[in-house]
Write a protein that holds these residues in place. Structure first.
Motif, PDB file in Angstrom:
ATOM      1  N   ASP A  79      -8.490  -1.784  16.180  1.00  0.00           N
ATOM      2  CA  ASP A  79      -9.551  -1.958  17.290  1.00  0.00           C
ATOM      3  C   ASP A  79      -8.665  -2.231  19.056  1.00  0.00           C
ATOM      4  OD1 ASP A  79     -11.307  -2.223  16.118  1.00  0.00           O
ATOM      5  OD2 ASP A  79     -11.709  -4.715  15.321  1.00  0.00           O
TER       6      ASP A  79
ATOM      7  N   GLU B 180      -8.303   3.690   5.073  1.00  0.00           N
ATOM      8  CA  GLU B 180      -8.106   3.438   3.334  1.00  0.00           C
ATOM      9  C   GLU B 180      -8.251   4.745   2.267  1.00  0.00           C
ATOM     10  OE1 GLU B 180      -7.775   0.483   2.704  1.00  0.00           O
ATOM     11  OE2 GLU B 180      -8.593  -1.151   4.367  1.00  0.00           O
TER      12      GLU B 180
ATOM     13  N   GLY C 283      -6.854  -6.222  13.909  1.00  0.00           N
ATOM     14  CA  GLY C 283      -5.927  -5.330  14.382  1.00  0.00           C
ATOM     15  C   GLY C 283      -5.799  -4.117  14.933  1.00  0.00           C
TER      16      GLY C 283
ATOM     17  N   HIS D 188      -3.858   2.740   5.455  1.00  0.00           N
ATOM     18  CA  HIS D 188      -3.883   1.753   4.541  1.00  0.00           C
ATOM     19  C   HIS D 188      -4.287   2.531   3.299  1.00  0.00           C
ATOM     20  CE1 HIS D 188      -3.633  -1.278   7.301  1.00  0.00           C
ATOM     21  NE2 HIS D 188      -3.760  -0.701   8.480  1.00  0.00           N
TER      22      HIS D 188
ATOM     23  N   SER E  55     -13.514  -4.043  14.138  1.00  0.00           N
ATOM     24  CA  SER E  55     -13.929  -4.864  13.187  1.00  0.00           C
ATOM     25  C   SER E  55     -14.132  -6.655  13.507  1.00  0.00           C
ATOM     26  CB  SER E  55     -12.608  -4.782  12.105  1.00  0.00           C
ATOM     27  OG  SER E  55     -12.551  -3.280  11.931  1.00  0.00           O
TER      28      SER E  55
ATOM     29  N   ARG F  53       1.699  -8.294   1.035  1.00  0.00           N
ATOM     30  CA  ARG F  53       1.305  -8.173   1.895  1.00  0.00           C
ATOM     31  C   ARG F  53       1.712  -7.838   3.390  1.00  0.00           C
ATOM     32  NH1 ARG F  53      -4.570  -6.220   2.946  1.00  0.00           N
ATOM     33  NH2 ARG F  53      -5.454  -7.829   4.713  1.00  0.00           N
TER      34      ARG F  53
ATOM     35  N   ASN G 236      -1.638  -7.006  10.256  1.00  0.00           N
ATOM     36  CA  ASN G 236      -3.155  -5.734  10.766  1.00  0.00           C
ATOM     37  C   ASN G 236      -4.124  -7.491  11.239  1.00  0.00           C
ATOM     38  OD1 ASN G 236      -3.891  -3.641  11.597  1.00  0.00           O
ATOM     39  ND2 ASN G 236      -5.612  -3.354   9.717  1.00  0.00           N
ATOM     40  N   ARG G 237      -3.406  -7.718  11.549  1.00  0.00           N
ATOM     41  CA  ARG G 237      -4.258  -9.693  11.884  1.00  0.00           C
ATOM     42  C   ARG G 237      -3.501 -10.104  13.281  1.00  0.00           C
ATOM     43  NH1 ARG G 237      -6.741  -7.196   8.902  1.00  0.00           N
ATOM     44  NH2 ARG G 237      -8.306  -7.872   7.021  1.00  0.00           N
TER      45      ARG G 237
ATOM     46  N   LEU H 250     -12.631   4.138   8.892  1.00  0.00           N
ATOM     47  CA  LEU H 250     -13.386   3.199   9.512  1.00  0.00           C
ATOM     48  C   LEU H 250     -12.987   3.077  11.157  1.00  0.00           C
ATOM     49  CD1 LEU H 250     -12.308   0.366   7.613  1.00  0.00           C
ATOM     50  CD2 LEU H 250     -14.147   1.442   7.511  1.00  0.00           C
TER      51      LEU H 250
ATOM     52  N   ALA I  43     -12.891  -8.060  10.472  1.00  0.00           N
ATOM     53  CA  ALA I  43     -11.839  -9.084  10.394  1.00  0.00           C
ATOM     54  C   ALA I  43     -10.954  -8.700  12.223  1.00  0.00           C
ATOM     55  CB  ALA I  43     -10.800  -8.497   9.394  1.00  0.00           C
TER      56      ALA I  43
ATOM     57  N   GLU J 101       0.309  -0.887   0.535  1.00  0.00           N
ATOM     58  CA  GLU J 101       0.228   0.298  -0.029  1.00  0.00           C
ATOM     59  C   GLU J 101       0.700   1.007  -0.088  1.00  0.00           C
ATOM     60  OE1 GLU J 101      -3.168  -0.906   3.402  1.00  0.00           O
ATOM     61  OE2 GLU J 101      -3.415  -2.449   2.186  1.00  0.00           O
TER      62      GLU J 101
ATOM     63  N   THR K 296      -8.818   4.092  11.287  1.00  0.00           N
ATOM     64  CA  THR K 296      -8.232   3.492   9.727  1.00  0.00           C
ATOM     65  C   THR K 296      -8.464   4.210   9.004  1.00  0.00           C
ATOM     66  OG1 THR K 296      -7.766   1.563  11.283  1.00  0.00           O
ATOM     67  CG2 THR K 296      -8.073   1.249   8.322  1.00  0.00           C
TER      68      THR K 296
ATOM     69  N   ILE L  24     -16.623  -2.571   5.904  1.00  0.00           N
ATOM     70  CA  ILE L  24     -15.640  -3.102   4.971  1.00  0.00           C
ATOM     71  C   ILE L  24     -15.604  -4.672   4.881  1.00  0.00           C
ATOM     72  CG2 ILE L  24     -13.483  -2.641   6.345  1.00  0.00           C
ATOM     73  CD1 ILE L  24     -11.200  -2.762   4.036  1.00  0.00           C
ATOM     74  N   TYR L  25     -14.968  -5.134   6.110  1.00  0.00           N
ATOM     75  CA  TYR L  25     -14.963  -6.787   6.790  1.00  0.00           C
ATOM     76  C   TYR L  25     -14.493  -7.412   8.315  1.00  0.00           C
ATOM     77  CZ  TYR L  25     -10.874  -5.952   4.196  1.00  0.00           C
ATOM     78  OH  TYR L  25      -9.620  -6.173   4.138  1.00  0.00           O
TER      79      TYR L  25
HETATM   80  O1  0X9 Z   1      -7.947  -6.229   6.351  1.00  0.00           O
HETATM   81  C1  0X9 Z   1      -7.270  -4.849   6.463  1.00  0.00           C
HETATM   82  O2  0X9 Z   1      -6.446  -5.075   7.569  1.00  0.00           O
HETATM   83  C2  0X9 Z   1      -8.132  -3.596   6.047  1.00  0.00           C
HETATM   84  N1  0X9 Z   1      -8.531  -2.895   4.757  1.00  0.00           N
HETATM   85  S1  0X9 Z   1      -5.991  -3.675   3.709  1.00  0.00           S
HETATM   86  O3  0X9 Z   1      -7.028  -3.686   2.424  1.00  0.00           O
HETATM   87  N2  0X9 Z   1      -5.564  -2.333   3.638  1.00  0.00           N
HETATM   88  O4  0X9 Z   1      -5.925  -4.895   4.413  1.00  0.00           O
HETATM   89  C3  0X9 Z   1      -8.656  -2.616   6.873  1.00  0.00           C
HETATM   90  C4  0X9 Z   1      -8.812  -3.082   8.420  1.00  0.00           C
HETATM   91  C5  0X9 Z   1      -9.816  -3.118   8.775  1.00  0.00           C
HETATM   92  N3  0X9 Z   1      -9.325  -2.532  10.887  1.00  0.00           N
HETATM   93  C6  0X9 Z   1      -9.580  -4.609  10.875  1.00  0.00           C
HETATM   94  N4  0X9 Z   1      -9.810  -4.905  10.658  1.00  0.00           N
HETATM   95  N5  0X9 Z   1      -8.894  -3.907  12.377  1.00  0.00           N
END
Ligand code: 0X9
Ligand code: ZN
Ligand code: ZN
Length: 305
Positions: free
Chosen positions: A253, A267, A250, A193, A204, A123, A140-141, A200, A247, A68, A265, A244-245
């Motif tokens: 959070d 994007e 992060g 990001h 998440s 990534r 970010n996981r 955001l 996940a 990114e 966050t 977004i979704y």
């Molecule tokens: O998936 C992610 O980590 C982020 N999007 S990306 O396309 N840059 O990879 C979004 C992060 C949103 N925050 C959390 N998931 N905690």
């Protein structure tokens, strides 16, 4: 040679960090918060007028995800603008008089370097563990916020691998340690990001609304309006899980649950035409409009100290 309107590789960013911090000693200082897996120093720049007492602060990082590239470009832009507008822009002057802004220009340095040298679409981090030939985890996981419960993979070969344990990635541990150490002064956490044009906030890792949901949404909508005022770029604001979704793991959070209320966050551009391969011609407009949003959040935080 370093340029704010080009995607600088790590060597250029590193020498930029050294020169910018020594050229403005009254407004900027640097500290190494640890090394990456491959041994590169992670340097946090502290922007702010020196003061006798301890100041409240904002922490901002860029480049959690290696590919990114607009993200580290924004952190460099932010530092330049902060230094060059202090004393002439009343908002920036007041911000840096009252608060410090900690900027980590590249979080995932090993990955960023790898995207310049070997694989533009990488990534993750670049850590290795015996037992798997796959490399890296998604930083970010890897934070301890509902870790690996949703929207993350326990497969080391996945692009969203959550890591072996929370903070197994040294880069995530270094940042988490720094924020924990400075928890009493850090009032806002901002992580940059790309792409999708979203602003955001937590959560998440769960569909539950954050305790401060209404306020976080109000500030995000104000920041998005400020961003849009420059070139008409449209952002959508909302909690990560529904915007977004879902996940887990992060940094946003995690920081929020630690007590850093204003956790956001970004994007950045675009919405998919170029995606991660945003042309260099868009660095300047993207950074200029994003400055307005970040300054909006900073002003709100400052007003509500
Ligand atoms: O998936 C992610 O980590 C982020 N999007 S990306 O396309 N840059 O990879 C979004 C992060 C949103 N925050 C959390 N998931 N905690
Ligand atoms: Zn990302
Ligand atoms: Zn400018």
């Amino acid at each position: 040679t370093h340029s704010y309107t080009k995607y600088n590789n790590w060597d250029k960013v590193q020498s930029w960090i050294a020169s910018i911090s020594s050229s403005n000693p009254s407004l900027i200082s640097k500290q190494v918060i640890g090394n990456t897996y491959e041994g590169r120093p992670m340097t946090v720049l502290k922007l702010g007028k020196k003061s006798g007492s301890t100041k409240p602060a904002i922490f901002m990082d860029c480049g959690i995800h290696a590919r990114e590239w607009i993200s580290p470009a924004f952190c460099q832009w932010f530092v330049k603008e902060a230094l060059s507008t202090y004393g002439s822009d009343s908002q920036m002057t007041s911000l840096l008089d009252q608060m410090d802004v900690f900027v980590l220009p590249v979080f995932n340095i090993d990955g960023y370097d790898y995207t310049h040298k070997s694989n533009r679409m990488w990534r993750k981090t670049r850590s290795r563990r015996s037992g798997s030939s796959c490399i890296g985890a998604d930083p970010n996981r890897n934070f301890n916020a509902g870790w690996c419960t949703i929207g993350a993979s326990s497969n080391p070969c996945s692009d969203t691998f959550c890591g072996y344990t929370p903070e197994s990635e040294i880069e995530a541990k270094n940042v988490a340690d720094f924020i924990r150490r400075n928890k009493s002064i850090i009032k806002s956490y901002i992580t940059i990001h790309s792409y999708s044009q979203l602003l955001l906030f937590p959560y998440s890792y769960t569909y539950e609304l954050a305790a401060h949901h209404s306020e976080l949404l109000k500030v995000a909508e104000g920041a998005s309006a400020a961003l849009r005022s420059l070139y008409g770029t449209r952002y959508t604001s909302g909690p990560g899980a529904t915007t977004i979704y879902p996940a887990a793991g992060g940094s946003d959070d995690w920081a929020y649950d630690l007590g850093v209320k204003y956790s956001y966050t970004f994007e950045l551009r675009d919405t998919g035409r170029y995606g991660f391969l945003l042309p260099e011609s868009q660095i300047k407009p993207t950074c200029e409009e994003t400055m307005l949003a970040v300054k909006y959040i900073a002003a709100y935080v400052q007003k509500n100290l």
